[in-house]
Design a protein around this motif. Structure first.
Motif, mmCIF file in Angstrom:
data_model
loop_
_atom_site.group_PDB
_atom_site.id
_atom_site.type_symbol
_atom_site.label_atom_id
_atom_site.label_comp_id
_atom_site.label_asym_id
_atom_site.label_seq_id
_atom_site.Cartn_x
_atom_site.Cartn_y
_atom_site.Cartn_z
ATOM 1 N N LEU A 294 0.825 -1.211 0.000
ATOM 2 C CA LEU A 294 0.000 0.000 0.000
ATOM 3 C C LEU A 294 0.860 1.262 0.000
ATOM 4 C CD1 LEU A 294 -2.783 -1.132 2.502
ATOM 5 C CD2 LEU A 294 -3.051 -0.745 0.044
ATOM 6 N N LEU A 295 1.982 1.232 0.695
ATOM 7 C CA LEU A 295 2.882 2.380 0.700
ATOM 8 C C LEU A 295 3.424 2.635 -0.707
ATOM 9 C CD1 LEU A 295 4.254 4.409 2.742
ATOM 10 C CD2 LEU A 295 6.217 2.870 2.699
ATOM 11 N N ILE A 296 3.844 1.568 -1.382
ATOM 12 C CA ILE A 296 4.395 1.713 -2.736
ATOM 13 C C ILE A 296 3.331 2.219 -3.713
ATOM 14 C CG2 ILE A 296 5.345 0.445 -4.710
ATOM 15 C CD1 ILE A 296 6.733 -1.403 -2.649
ATOM 16 N N ILE A 297 2.151 1.579 -3.712
ATOM 17 C CA ILE A 297 1.109 1.964 -4.678
ATOM 18 C C ILE A 297 0.618 3.382 -4.428
ATOM 19 C CG2 ILE A 297 -0.888 1.049 -3.387
ATOM 20 C CD1 ILE A 297 -0.394 0.843 -7.181
ATOM 21 N N SER A 298 0.518 3.795 -3.161
ATOM 22 C CA SER A 298 0.038 5.140 -2.855
ATOM 23 C C SER A 298 1.071 6.198 -3.234
ATOM 24 C CB SER A 298 -0.323 5.262 -1.371
ATOM 25 O OG SER A 298 0.815 5.063 -0.542
ATOM 26 N N PHE A 299 2.353 5.898 -3.071
ATOM 27 C CA PHE A 299 3.413 6.828 -3.471
ATOM 28 C C PHE A 299 3.456 6.965 -4.993
ATOM 29 C CE2 PHE A 299 6.677 7.500 0.154
ATOM 30 C CZ PHE A 299 5.650 7.787 1.037
ATOM 31 N N VAL A 300 3.363 5.826 -5.692
ATOM 32 C CA VAL A 300 3.356 5.855 -7.163
ATOM 33 C C VAL A 300 2.163 6.655 -7.675
ATOM 34 C CG1 VAL A 300 3.084 4.438 -9.236
ATOM 35 C CG2 VAL A 300 4.649 3.711 -7.436
ATOM 36 N N ALA A 301 1.002 6.463 -7.016
ATOM 37 C CA ALA A 301 -0.218 7.170 -7.434
ATOM 38 C C ALA A 301 -0.077 8.682 -7.258
ATOM 39 C CB ALA A 301 -1.413 6.651 -6.632
ATOM 40 N N LYS A 302 0.523 9.122 -6.146
ATOM 41 C CA LYS A 302 0.699 10.559 -5.919
ATOM 42 C C LYS A 302 1.667 11.170 -6.929
ATOM 43 C CE LYS A 302 -1.968 11.808 -2.508
ATOM 44 N NZ LYS A 302 -3.093 12.718 -2.766
ATOM 45 N N ILE A 303 2.731 10.446 -7.240
ATOM 46 C CA ILE A 303 3.697 10.956 -8.227
ATOM 47 C C ILE A 303 3.048 11.029 -9.606
ATOM 48 C CG2 ILE A 303 5.843 10.384 -9.437
ATOM 49 C CD1 ILE A 303 6.883 9.303 -6.718
ATOM 50 N N ALA A 304 2.249 10.008 -9.953
ATOM 51 C CA ALA A 304 1.522 10.038 -11.226
ATOM 52 C C ALA A 304 0.542 11.205 -11.261
ATOM 53 C CB ALA A 304 0.778 8.710 -11.425
ATOM 54 N N THR A 305 -0.104 11.456 -10.118
ATOM 55 C CA THR A 305 -1.023 12.597 -10.008
ATOM 56 C C THR A 305 -0.298 13.904 -10.340
ATOM 57 O OG1 THR A 305 -2.379 11.542 -8.314
ATOM 58 C CG2 THR A 305 -2.476 13.943 -8.423
ATOM 59 N N GLY A 306 0.863 14.094 -9.723
ATOM 60 C CA GLY A 306 1.626 15.312 -9.964
ATOM 61 C C GLY A 306 2.013 15.461 -11.422
ATOM 62 N N ILE A 307 2.501 14.381 -12.038
ATOM 63 C CA ILE A 307 2.963 14.435 -13.433
ATOM 64 C C ILE A 307 1.824 14.774 -14.383
ATOM 65 C CG2 ILE A 307 3.871 13.008 -15.321
ATOM 66 C CD1 ILE A 307 5.570 11.556 -13.178
#
Length: 392
Positions: A294-307
């Motif tokens: 969950l930590l990995i998927i949530s971090f990836v999701a936030k970075i994708a959000t920013g991009i």
């Protein structure tokens, strides 16, 4: 009984003061340190927090968040806020929900987990932006728009989930709560648009002394909370709406000046109380796998959000990655949402501590992280001679 309460309060305030000093010395966000201090204090003295700290902490935190909003500003920037906000909402709830289901959680628990991991911490992100002198960065406008949307969406989602804290909802229950929330928001919007004149009239008529400001603000705040109870909703959304009401007042700055000390005190007690409520015996190795995933998927999701989101502001991938790194820390809302599903408290506690810590470090070291992915363009050497450059 009263002597015991005073002794406990004095001890907790000492712990908070020491925690703040440690935070300042380390130049590290104070929220994770408050939580850890609560866990340690609970282990040493075997106490559980008085519920009043939790309730007042929630009310004052949400009130102050609402106080930072202006209906006029929201209407002015509504299109941009909605655009990046919906990108953020979809990117950070749907993948987490699906992953939680794959990890074996039931549908309702997976929904709660997706809401727990959804909102970034406005408190941590805002403080880091100021401390690290990043407010002038072009991607900050995108980040602030996302935080505005998240605070509103999270307050509404929290109110809905708290209505189902007794267990998984039925379809009829979902519809009933959605109608209640929609009706309350409609009434609140009308009240905010019209009652700000009443607030200004009260201050003009009875003066704007500190004593009257505190008493009047507290009266309106807790009446708003009482109204939300009448709708069968949580105190969080009532406090948020009360904050938005005062945000439209001409006396907003004075109200903020008297509210901030109470917010800081009871907000700190709230995070400490969260730490006190954590039973380390409830932790087991079984949470390691879901926590990591969950930590990995949530971090990836936030970075994708920013991009993706910065493209609406005509910014490139580099600025998008920077925005994503700014959005990594989770905090106050995650803790509030976890309270609706007590069995998720250990997982949430570990997640908040890790995301707040790693997110803060990532934001602090964002320059180096960006340089790993985006090489600096070499400066072109001047064709002018040294004597020409010196003006000889």
């Amino acid at each position: 009984m009263m002597e015991h309460f005073i002794s406990l309060l004095a001890s907790l305030l000492c712990v908070l003061t020491v925690s703040y000093i440690i935070s300042s010395k380390l130049r590290f966000p104070v929220i994770p340190i408050y939580i850890v201090a609560g866990i340690v204090f609970s282990l040493a003295f075997h106490v559980h927090e008085p519920h009043i700290f939790e309730v007042l902490g929630v009310i004052l935190l949400l009130f102050f968040i609402g106080l930072e909003f202006s209906i006029a500003e929201l209407e002015k920037n509504l299109r941009a806020i909605l655009s990046v906000g919906f990108i953020d909402l979809v990117f950070n709830t749907l993948p987490v929900f699906l992953v939680a289901k794959l990890l074996g959680f039931d549908s309702f628990t997976s929904l709660v987990i997706s809401v727990v991991l959804y909102p970034s911490s406005s408190a941590i992100v805002s403080k880091l932006l100021i401390d690290l002198k990043k407010l002038a960065n072009p991607e900050v406008e995108t980040v602030l728009s996302i935080l505005v949307f998240e605070d509103i969406a999270a307050a509404v989602l929290l109110a809905i989930l708290m209505s189902f804290s007794g267990g998984a909802p039925s379809p009829e229950g979902v519809v009933k709560v959605l109608i209640k929330v929609s009706l309350f928001i409609a009434i609140a919007f009308i009240a905010i648009k019209n009652l700000n004149k009443f607030v200004d009239y009260a201050f003009k008529t009875f003066g704007s002394s500190t004593e009257f400001t505190v008493l009047f603000t507290a009266t309106v705040l807790f009446l708003a909370v009482e109204v939300t109870f009448g709708f069968g909703l949580s105190e969080s959304i009532g406090a948020f709406v009360a904050g938005m009401l005062f945000a439209e007042s001409s006396y907003k700055e004075q109200i903020e000046s008297v509210v901030i000390p109470y917010r800081d005190l009871f907000g700190a007690l709230f995070f400490l109380a969260f730490g006190l409520s954590i039973d380390l015996t409830s932790f087991s190795t079984s949470i390691v796998l879901p926590l990591t995933v969950l930590l990995i998927i949530s971090f990836v999701a936030k970075i994708a959000t920013g991009i993706v989101a910065v493209r609406l502001y005509k910014l490139g991938t580099k600025r998008g990655l920077s925005a994503g790194l700014m959005l990594l820390p989770r905090g106050e809302f995650s803790i509030l949402v976890a309270a609706t599903k007590p069995e998720l408290v250990p997982l949430t506690a570990a997640y908040v501590l890790l995301s707040a810590s790693l997110g803060s470090i990532a934001m602090k070291e964002s320059g180096r992280i960006l340089n790993l992915f985006f090489k600096k363009k070499p400066k072109k050497k001047s064709k002018l001679t040294r004597s020409q450059l010196l003006g000889d």
